[in-house]
Design an enzyme around this catalytic site. Structure first.
Site, short mmCIF file in Angstrom:
data_model
loop_
_atom_site.label_atom_id
_atom_site.label_comp_id
_atom_site.label_asym_id
_atom_site.label_seq_id
_atom_site.Cartn_x
_atom_site.Cartn_y
_atom_site.Cartn_z
CG ASP A 30 35.81 41.04 55.00
OD1 ASP A 30 36.25 40.89 53.86
OD2 ASP A 30 36.50 41.46 55.96
CG ASN A 87 39.85 43.57 45.71
OD1 ASN A 87 39.35 44.40 44.95
ND2 ASN A 87 39.66 43.62 47.01
N GLY A 93 44.42 44.97 45.09
CA GLY A 93 43.98 44.96 46.48
C GLY A 93 43.79 43.59 47.08
CD GLN A 94 43.68 37.74 45.07
OE1 GLN A 94 44.04 38.03 43.92
NE2 GLN A 94 43.22 36.53 45.38
CG HIS A 100 38.14 36.63 48.24
ND1 HIS A 100 39.46 36.25 48.10
CD2 HIS A 100 38.16 37.96 48.54
CE1 HIS A 100 40.24 37.30 48.31
NE2 HIS A 100 39.48 38.35 48.57
CG LEU A 101 31.82 38.07 43.94
CD1 LEU A 101 32.59 39.02 43.03
CD2 LEU A 101 30.77 37.32 43.13
CG HIS A 102 35.39 41.71 48.46
ND1 HIS A 102 35.74 41.97 49.76
CD2 HIS A 102 36.53 41.33 47.83
CE1 HIS A 102 37.05 41.77 49.92
NE2 HIS A 102 37.55 41.38 48.75
#
Ligand code: 5GP
Ligand code: ZN
Length: 114
Positions: A30, A87, A93-94, A100-102
């Site tokens: 990120d 998210n 919060g997207q 996507h996977l944090h």
């Protein structure tokens, strides 16, 4: 998809620090890391949000989760712990509308998140 940031990263049009790539997924750091490890795992195919994942995508979503676990393990956080987060939409919060996977690790993570 045109004008999708993560499609552009997938296509190499925008640089990113890649961690993993295979035929279905890629992962990169990120840009604004919120923890010592903050990776994003994305499907190669554009899916806007988790809401848009179909039954046919179940294996793909599972693959993203397994890639996330592999990244956390390689970073040394398998035992101490880490967090994975999707998210979903603005209220969740997207901000980038390519699934996507944090993967967050390396610091104490509070619950519930803000
Ligand atoms: P979201 O808020 O949609 O769940 O997560 C999007 C993430 O993408 C954010 O954590 C944000 O820091 C990250 N991000 C935004 N722009 C870029 C970029 O150009 N490159 C990378 N590697 N990450 C980005
Ligand atoms: Zn995309």
């Amino acid at each position: 998809m045109a004008d999708c940031l993560f499609c552009k990263i997938r296509d190499g049009e925008i640089p990113a620090k890649l961690i993993h790539q295979d035929d279905r997924a890629l992962a990169f750091h990120d840009l604004h890391a919120q923890a010592p490890l903050h990776a994003l795992v994305i499907p190669r195919r554009h899916i806007a949000t988790l809401n848009d994942a179909a039954v046919e995508d179940e294996a793909l979503i599972g693959h993203l989760a397994r890639v996330a676990a592999e990244i956390a393990r390689d970073a040394g956080y398998a035992e101490s712990g880490y967090r994975t987060v999707f998210n979903v939409n603005r209220g969740g919060g997207q901000t980038v509308f390519h699934l996507h996977l944090h993967v967050l690790g390396g610091r104490a993570l509070e619950w519930p998140p803000g």
